[in-house]
Scaffold this active site. Structure first.
Site, mmCIF file in Angstrom:
data_model
loop_
_atom_site.group_PDB
_atom_site.id
_atom_site.type_symbol
_atom_site.label_atom_id
_atom_site.label_comp_id
_atom_site.label_asym_id
_atom_site.label_seq_id
_atom_site.Cartn_x
_atom_site.Cartn_y
_atom_site.Cartn_z
ATOM 1 N N SER A 32 13.886 -6.072 112.776
ATOM 2 C CA SER A 32 14.679 -6.029 111.457
ATOM 3 C C SER A 32 16.173 -6.067 111.807
ATOM 4 O O SER A 32 16.668 -6.768 110.984
ATOM 5 C CB SER A 32 14.493 -4.783 110.895
ATOM 6 O OG SER A 32 13.260 -4.438 110.588
ATOM 7 N N THR B 169 12.218 -12.475 115.464
ATOM 8 C CA THR B 169 11.809 -11.511 116.126
ATOM 9 C C THR B 169 11.798 -11.604 117.710
ATOM 10 O O THR B 169 11.108 -12.480 118.277
ATOM 11 C CB THR B 169 10.499 -10.911 115.514
ATOM 12 O OG1 THR B 169 10.828 -10.893 114.084
ATOM 13 C CG2 THR B 169 10.246 -9.525 116.144
ATOM 14 N N GLY C 264 -17.098 0.810 98.087
ATOM 15 C CA GLY C 264 -18.084 1.977 98.799
ATOM 16 C C GLY C 264 -18.019 1.479 100.185
ATOM 17 O O GLY C 264 -17.296 0.833 100.831
ATOM 18 N N ILE D 282 5.537 -14.667 116.652
ATOM 19 C CA ILE D 282 5.690 -15.657 116.137
ATOM 20 C C ILE D 282 4.434 -16.601 115.581
ATOM 21 O O ILE D 282 3.518 -16.952 116.082
ATOM 22 C CB ILE D 282 6.448 -16.754 116.960
ATOM 23 C CG1 ILE D 282 7.689 -16.120 117.553
ATOM 24 C CG2 ILE D 282 6.770 -18.164 116.466
ATOM 25 C CD1 ILE D 282 8.500 -15.657 116.685
ATOM 26 N N ALA E 87 14.248 -6.564 119.190
ATOM 27 C CA ALA E 87 14.782 -6.811 118.044
ATOM 28 C C ALA E 87 14.104 -7.623 116.929
ATOM 29 O O ALA E 87 13.515 -8.475 116.927
ATOM 30 C CB ALA E 87 16.122 -7.672 118.310
ATOM 31 N N PRO F 20 10.989 -9.205 121.444
ATOM 32 C CA PRO F 20 10.398 -7.739 121.880
ATOM 33 C C PRO F 20 11.185 -6.641 121.554
ATOM 34 O O PRO F 20 10.951 -5.701 121.240
ATOM 35 C CB PRO F 20 10.066 -7.977 123.454
ATOM 36 C CG PRO F 20 10.024 -9.576 123.509
ATOM 37 C CD PRO F 20 10.847 -10.131 122.694
ATOM 38 N N GLU G 190 11.591 -16.838 101.378
ATOM 39 C CA GLU G 190 10.659 -16.251 102.303
ATOM 40 C C GLU G 190 9.853 -15.021 101.596
ATOM 41 O O GLU G 190 8.779 -14.960 101.317
ATOM 42 C CB GLU G 190 10.941 -15.941 103.744
ATOM 43 C CG GLU G 190 9.765 -15.265 104.625
ATOM 44 C CD GLU G 190 10.197 -14.864 105.895
ATOM 45 O OE1 GLU G 190 11.351 -15.478 106.313
ATOM 46 O OE2 GLU G 190 9.532 -14.174 106.581
#
Lengths: 405, 392
Positions: A152, A146, A365, A177, A150, A148, A268
């Site tokens: 998926s 990954t 709760g 990362i 890109a 900034p 993964e």
């Protein structure tokens, strides 16, 4: 991962004498499960709260390596235990007893994300240099996909690795990362041909530190990221500025990186699915204990039908996720490449884990909302699973496309 | 390493193996040829022809799991599971499946499991041959899920029981030749006073009082049966007197598993139909399946279906192994019956106006599926059972 590309000749049939355990697991798996679970409870669990503040210590991974827990399904010649793929699931399930999503994630990045590509694609030299110390826990690994701009959309990455004589020069940045702030090396996805999309992508295995433990020239951890959950895990934004690597840092084939990563993602995702059903099971167990003790209106709250039925629903979802992951792992371990089912299992398990977390907070709760019961933490930790390793939406797209839509 | 791609190859998922796949192909061909084309007609007639039993018997489908000496095929529950799954997948009629299975998997198994040799010889060969049709009678107008409050009584006078009461929602109830019927044989309420008697339609006082109209399952007949001083010979007592609750419980596991397996088959059919439709039907210049919203709908449906399959097949494996599996079976029943209803509804949505029209069979799938969370133990009962297994 050794059997992930197996030839399928040793298909495991259902063992009708296997008892209540699933047929993919043998007695050896169960023995390992017992010893690893005991270790996790003894050496990881007691530190779960402290590590939320400090991150899990690198020494813990070293210890796991010593005990052989990092190399369960890697070959013995590189220091692994030589087990089959199903040990990955056992490992992921055992880690759920740590009570720390961040620790589990840090370890999984090592064993199921960064090291499998080195094992499967690496040269002998790369395996000696990265896989062996990785399995021992002497080196911490991370995986850099990954950026900034890109996530998926892997084909849209911009980090470049341009050939210059016998070297490649790397420029760009990676973000989100896991293990990134401390890693010794990275399995890096970069564009060797920035004009291409899929076909321009190549994998590299790159040292982030030199032999003295100093960061290599041009590499910096530009940010240590703060997150909603997974606090025990360090998450970095990494910057590469003219980082020079030798040509033999290429992992696999030049221009085939996208397909290599597509393969890596399958393992993964399956392990992520296992972590999710196991994590959900831990949350439910803890909440069940509470529901049997906590009284309201003169009886344990679990004796109210509304609460009892919540447990029935949670248990059903968890069991479905578990069986789905197991049957898919059976396919994967037998040499099939069941992308559709893996994608479904990951989608299903990460969703039910989030649903279970929310239901557990509800049953507990006010206590559920308090830090000391650790459910609010699990709730925050588990939420990542619907984003990481491919978002729900990407999963749905992959599944839909597998039907030709 | 070369590029790895999913080539679509899939091994048969356990507990099924090759021999089951052969049966599956045989069943599929039969169902596609001799059942599917007639479903609309049978739905309209509110029953499928009685001949279908004998035709299925001829091909051995009614006796898959029964031993050869009774006229069966000597197979296992796995063979029966293949039959049920494929009937749902290729037949597309909840009613037809319900009628056939009520006979083979709900009415006959208690006789096989609890009957004496003489009782087995009396009803099973004829049942397996499709000559006599059976039904199971538990539910009453005043007692469904709560079987402990059954009110049909059987009072013993010498060698005869005199039965009075009524049964309702009985699948095959209208045409059944014999009814495996739960009766109260002890005044005291509760589970302990229930016994099973096999009643036969020609007995005096046995009357099919109504054929019930339903939301779905139109091709199966559902009857209300009343008993007025029906004299039943004591030799028709199945199992022990007052030991009937055990029989009910024994049957539930298999009945629920079958419902789960049928749902898995039905889901598969709905997904195949929907994928085909979404790939063909165009709107705004492209197949509707190419719109992300529709693609994701299909992905959601398929994920639910495959998770259901994994859960169900594992429960089936445990059942086949003879393991204690009440928890897994209850879960499979609970999850699949909801899942198939949701999937049928999503399929209806994707089919739009066509889905709502009778001719596409989708609206029927929705109506048929709606019974799932009620029949064979409601969702709420499943949750009660599961809660109990967890100590709640």
């Amino acid at each position: 991962m050794a059997t992930a590309t197996g030839n399928g000749t040793s298909v495991i049939k259902p063992d009708f004498e296997s008892g209540r355990k699933h047929f993919i697991f043998s007695q050896e798996h169960e023995d390992l499960r017992e010893s690893m679970q005991a270790w996790v409870k003894k050496e990881l669990w007691p530190h779960r709260n402290e590590w939320e503040e400090t991150y899990w210590p690198t020494s813990a991974m070293k210890r796991a390596g010593e005990l052989g827990f990092l190399g369960l399904c890697f070959p013995e010649e590189y220091g692994g235990q030589g087990g089959d793929y199903f040990y990955s699931l056992v490992r992921a399930e055992c880690m759920s007893y740590s009570g720390s999503g961040g620790t589990n994630m840090g370890f999984a990045v090592q064993t199921d994300m960064a090291l499998p590509p080195v094992h499967l694609l690496g040269t002998e030299e790369q395996k000696r240099k990265y896989l062996e110390p990785g399995l021992k826990g002497d080196k911490v690994a991370c995986l850099g996909i990954t950026e900034p701009g890109a996530g998926s959309d892997v084909a849209g990455i911009r980090t470049s690795a341009i050939r210059d004589g016998d070297e490649y020069v790397i420029n760009g940045s990676k973000t989100f990362i896991t293990n990134g702030t401390r890693a010794d090396f990275i399995v890096l996805v970069a564009k060797t041909d920035p004009n291409e999309r899929h076909a321009g992508i190549t994998l590299f295995v790159v040292d982030l530190k030199d032999e003295n433990g100093e960061k290599v020239p041009g590499f910096t951890v530009s940010k240590e990221l703060e997150k909603m959950g997974m606090h025990a895990s360090d998450t970095g934004e990494l910057a590469f500025e003219d980082v020079r690597v030798p040509a033999d840092a290429v992992l696999g084939e030049v221009g085939k990186g996208f397909y290599h990563i597509a393969w890596e993602l399958q393992g993964e995702r399956l392990v992520a699915a296992a972590g999710c059903h196991a994590g959900a099971e831990r949350m439910m167990e803890k909440t069940l204990e509470y529901a049997k003790e906590r009284e309201a209106f003169g009886r344990p709250i679990g004796k109210f039908q509304a609460i009892r039925h919540k447990f029935a629903e949670m248990a059903t979802k968890i069991e479905a996720a578990k069986q789905f992951t197991y049957s898919t792992a059976w396919r994967f371990g037998n040499g099939e490449y069941p992308v559709r089912e893996i994608t479904m299992a990951k989608l299903y398990a990460s969703r039910i884990a989030c649903e279970v977390a929310d239901e557990c907070v509800q049953i507990l709760g006010g206590y559920g909302y308090m830090k000391e019961y650790e459910i609010e933490r699990a709730y925050r930790d588990v939420r990542l699973n619907r984003i990481g390793a491919g978002t729900d939406e990407v999963m749905l797209d992959v599944i839909g496309r597998s039907y030709g839509l | 390493m070369s590029v790895v791609k999913d080539n679509g190859a899939r091994a048969t998922l356990p507990p099924f193996g090759e021999e089951h796949e052969e049966l599956r192909q045989t069943v599929r061909r039969f169902v596609q040829k001799e059942i599917a084309p007639h479903v609309d007609e049978w739905e309209a007639a509110r029953e499928f022809p009685r001949d279908l039993f004998s035709r299925c018997a001829e091909l051995g489908f009614l006796g898959l799991k029964f031993p050869e000496e009774l006229g069966g095929q000597g197979g296992t529950h796995l063979h029966d599971a293949v039959w049920v799954e494929e009937l749902a997948r290729s037949g597309g009629s909840g009613g037809v499946a319900a009628g056939l299975n009520a006979h083979t998997s709900i009415a006959m198994p208690p006789i096989f499991k609890f009957g004496t040799e003489e009782q087995k010889q009396r009803w099973l060969p004829a049942g397996i041959a499709g000559e006599k049709i059976g039904a199971l009678g538990i539910t009453e107008p005043g007692a469904g899920s709560d079987v402990a409050s059954l009110a049909t009584t059987a009072v013993r006078h010498g060698d005869t029981y005199v039965v009075n009461g009524a049964k309702t929602f009985i699948t095959n109830g209208v045409r059944a030749d014999f009814l495996v019927c739960a009766c109260r044989t002890k005044e005291e309420g509760g589970h302990g006073g229930i016994s099973f008697l096999v009643l036969e339609r020609e007995m005096a006082g046995y009357e099919v009082s109504r054929k019930l109209e339903k939301m779905g399952w139109h091709s199966s007949d559902t009857g209300e049966i009343s008993f007025a001083d029906v004299e039943v010979p004591a030799e028709n007592l199945l199992g022990e007197e007052n030991g009937g609750f055990k029989l009910i419980m024994a049957n539930f596991a298999w009945e629920r598993l079958l419902m789960a397996i049928g749902a898995v088959g039905a889901m598969q059919r709905l997904i195949e139909t929907t994928v085909a439709y979404a790939g063909d039907r165009e709107a705004f210049g492209r197949p509707i399946g190419k719109f992300q919203a529709i693609r994701h709908h299909v992905a959601e449906m398929a994920t639910k279906a495959e998770a259901s399959r994994a859960l169900t097949y594992n429960a089936l494996r445990l059942f086949h192994e003879g393991q204690d599996c009440i928890q897994e079976v209850s879960m499979a029943k609970l999850m699949t019956q909801r899942a198939v209803l949701e999937i049928a509804d999503q399929s209806l949505q994707i089919h739009g106006g066509y889905g709502y029209m009778r001719e596409y069979g989708i609206e029927r799938a929705v109506r048929d599926a709606r019974l799932g969370p009620i029949g064979g133990g409601t969702d709420e009962i499943m949750k009660e059972i599961l809660g109990k297994t967890m100590g709640l």
